[in-house]
Design an enzyme around this catalytic site. Structure first.
Site, PDB file in Angstrom:
ATOM      1  N   PHE A  16       0.829  -1.203   0.000  1.00 25.08           N
ATOM      2  CA  PHE A  16       0.000   0.000   0.000  1.00 25.08           C
ATOM      3  C   PHE A  16       0.871   1.263   0.000  1.00 25.08           C
ATOM      4  O   PHE A  16       0.883   2.019   0.971  1.00 25.08           O
ATOM      5  CB  PHE A  16      -0.913   0.003   1.230  1.00 25.08           C
ATOM      6  CG  PHE A  16      -1.747  -1.251   1.368  1.00 25.08           C
ATOM      7  CD1 PHE A  16      -2.759  -1.537   0.453  1.00 25.08           C
ATOM      8  CD2 PHE A  16      -1.516  -2.152   2.403  1.00 25.08           C
ATOM      9  CE1 PHE A  16      -3.536  -2.685   0.579  1.00 25.08           C
ATOM     10  CE2 PHE A  16      -2.291  -3.309   2.535  1.00 25.08           C
ATOM     11  CZ  PHE A  16      -3.304  -3.572   1.625  1.00 25.08           C
ATOM     12  N   ASP A  70       6.679  -4.932  12.714  1.00 19.90           N
ATOM     13  CA  ASP A  70       5.323  -5.392  12.344  1.00 19.90           C
ATOM     14  C   ASP A  70       5.072  -6.722  13.042  1.00 19.90           C
ATOM     15  O   ASP A  70       5.977  -7.562  13.117  1.00 19.90           O
ATOM     16  CB  ASP A  70       5.219  -5.582  10.819  1.00 19.90           C
ATOM     17  CG  ASP A  70       3.770  -5.539  10.305  1.00 19.90           C
ATOM     18  OD1 ASP A  70       2.927  -6.282  10.848  1.00 19.90           O
ATOM     19  OD2 ASP A  70       3.498  -4.776   9.371  1.00 19.90           O
ATOM     20  N   HIS A 143      -4.277   1.794  11.795  1.00 18.45           N
ATOM     21  CA  HIS A 143      -4.899   3.074  11.454  1.00 18.45           C
ATOM     22  C   HIS A 143      -6.183   3.341  12.232  1.00 18.45           C
ATOM     23  O   HIS A 143      -6.950   4.229  11.878  1.00 18.45           O
ATOM     24  CB  HIS A 143      -5.155   3.161   9.949  1.00 18.45           C
ATOM     25  CG  HIS A 143      -3.902   3.379   9.131  1.00 18.45           C
ATOM     26  ND1 HIS A 143      -2.648   3.433   9.692  1.00 18.45           N
ATOM     27  CD2 HIS A 143      -3.720   3.564   7.806  1.00 18.45           C
ATOM     28  CE1 HIS A 143      -1.758   3.639   8.729  1.00 18.45           C
ATOM     29  NE2 HIS A 143      -2.377   3.716   7.580  1.00 18.45           N
TER      30      HIS A 143
HETATM   31  N1  SAH Z   1       3.968   0.139   4.789  1.00 14.12           N
HETATM   32  C1  SAH Z   1       3.237  -0.943   4.176  1.00 14.12           C
HETATM   33  C2  SAH Z   1       1.781  -1.008   4.615  1.00 14.12           C
HETATM   34  C3  SAH Z   1       1.584  -1.216   6.092  1.00 14.12           C
HETATM   35  S1  SAH Z   1      -0.057  -1.804   6.486  1.00 14.12           S
HETATM   36  C4  SAH Z   1       3.370  -0.900   2.659  1.00 14.12           C
HETATM   37  O1  SAH Z   1       4.188  -0.130   2.132  1.00 14.12           O
HETATM   38  O2  SAH Z   1       2.664  -1.641   1.982  1.00 14.12           O
HETATM   39  C5  SAH Z   1      -0.046  -1.721   8.229  1.00 14.12           C
HETATM   40  C6  SAH Z   1       0.763  -2.802   8.925  1.00 14.12           C
HETATM   41  O3  SAH Z   1       0.822  -2.449  10.300  1.00 14.12           O
HETATM   42  C7  SAH Z   1       0.174  -4.211   8.860  1.00 14.12           C
HETATM   43  O4  SAH Z   1       1.086  -5.090   8.241  1.00 14.12           O
HETATM   44  C8  SAH Z   1      -0.052  -4.591  10.341  1.00 14.12           C
HETATM   45  O5  SAH Z   1       0.271  -5.939  10.658  1.00 14.12           O
HETATM   46  C9  SAH Z   1       0.856  -3.639  11.073  1.00 14.12           C
HETATM   47  N2  SAH Z   1       0.432  -3.326  12.435  1.00 14.12           N
HETATM   48  C10 SAH Z   1      -0.765  -2.823  12.825  1.00 14.12           C
HETATM   49  N3  SAH Z   1      -0.806  -2.652  14.156  1.00 14.12           N
HETATM   50  C11 SAH Z   1       0.404  -3.058  14.639  1.00 14.12           C
HETATM   51  C12 SAH Z   1       0.973  -3.139  15.950  1.00 14.12           C
HETATM   52  N4  SAH Z   1       0.322  -2.780  17.033  1.00 14.12           N
HETATM   53  N5  SAH Z   1       2.241  -3.636  16.063  1.00 14.12           N
HETATM   54  C13 SAH Z   1       2.925  -4.033  14.974  1.00 14.12           C
HETATM   55  N6  SAH Z   1       2.446  -3.962  13.715  1.00 14.12           N
HETATM   56  C14 SAH Z   1       1.200  -3.491  13.547  1.00 14.12           C
HETATM   57 MG    MG Z   2      -0.164   3.289   4.533  1.00 16.44          MG
END
Ligand code: SAH
Ligand code: MG
Length: 210
Positions: A16, A70, A143
């Site tokens: 994303f 992550d 998010h």
């Molecule tokens: N930067 C990525 C998109 C990230 S999507 C890209 O370029 O495609 C958001 C990510 O945050 C997900 O993979 C999810 O597992 C992670 N995430 C959400 N809450 C989290 C938390 N509390 N600790 C660690 N990772 C988390």
């Molecule tokens: Mg994003």
């Protein structure tokens, strides 16, 4: 400039991160490393490693490492029934999301594996033991209101003076997207007086720790 082969690779990687925002992320990371030489880059929210490749390209140029945080179980919006769910990322044996294998493949294929350390776990638990001032911290994790607020609280103190706090999915208007990164990270950072806006590309905001 990011090598064109690597740029093509990052653009084709799963995830994303729009093309223009990825380039802006790379450029911000290069600038951050110039401003705070030798300091690491931290990424919160790697998913399948797309943003990681942009960051790692800058890290290689600057001789530093990207620490990529992550739990690889996906955010709320990646779970079954939600808008951003991708069913092939579910581990069928345990019926849970697992983006770690794809992340590993993406980073390996970029040739930048030596510049990336994956930290697999909950963002607040990792922030609690984090000790090094970072040249740049890129927040693109959960998010929802609560996870976004927590990420701001626990990670923003780790940005080195002169370094950058980069925030993804910042939408000023609810019509364009969820409000949590805007309300829980971007606005509090500016209102704290500790950060000043430097670059804007799409939904990417880059603030300097002043
Ligand atoms: N930067 C990525 C998109 C990230 S999507 C890209 O370029 O495609 C958001 C990510 O945050 C997900 O993979 C999810 O597992 C992670 N995430 C959400 N809450 C989290 C938390 N509390 N600790 C660690 N990772 C988390
Ligand atoms: Mg994003």
């Amino acid at each position: 400039m990011m090598p064109s082969k690597l740029l093509d690779y990052a653009r084709a990687a799963r995830g994303f991160m729009p093309d223009d925002e990825g380039v802006a992320l790379y450029e911000a990371a290069v600038a951050a490393i110039e401003r705070v030489p030798g300091a690491p880059i931290v990424e919160i929210g790697a998913y399948c490693g797309k943003s990681t490749v942009y960051l790692a390209s800058a890290a290689r140029d600057g001789g530093v490492t990207v620490y990529s945080v992550d739990h690889h179980r996906g955010s709320e919006e990646n779970q079954p029934g939600w808008e951003w769910h991708e069913p092939d990322l579910v581990d069928p044996e345990i019926n849970k999301m697992d983006t770690l294998p794809t992340f590993r493949r993406t980073v390996y294929g970029s040739g930048l594996e030596d510049h990336v350390v994956a930290l697999v776990g909950q963002s607040p638990q990792l922030a609690a033991i984090w000790g090094a001032p970072a040249a740049m911290i890129f927040i693109d994790g959960g998010h929802g209101e609560e996870p976004a607020a927590v990420d701001y609280k626990v990670w923003s103190p780790h940005v080195a003076i002169g370094g950058y706090l980069a925030i993804h999915d910042v939408f000023e208007s609810p019509e364009d997207g969820g409000q949590a990164p805007y309300e829980q990270i971007y606005l509090p950072a500016l209102q704290s007086g500790l950060f000043a806006e430097r670059f804007v590309t799409g939904s990417l905001r880059v603030l300097e720790r002043v």
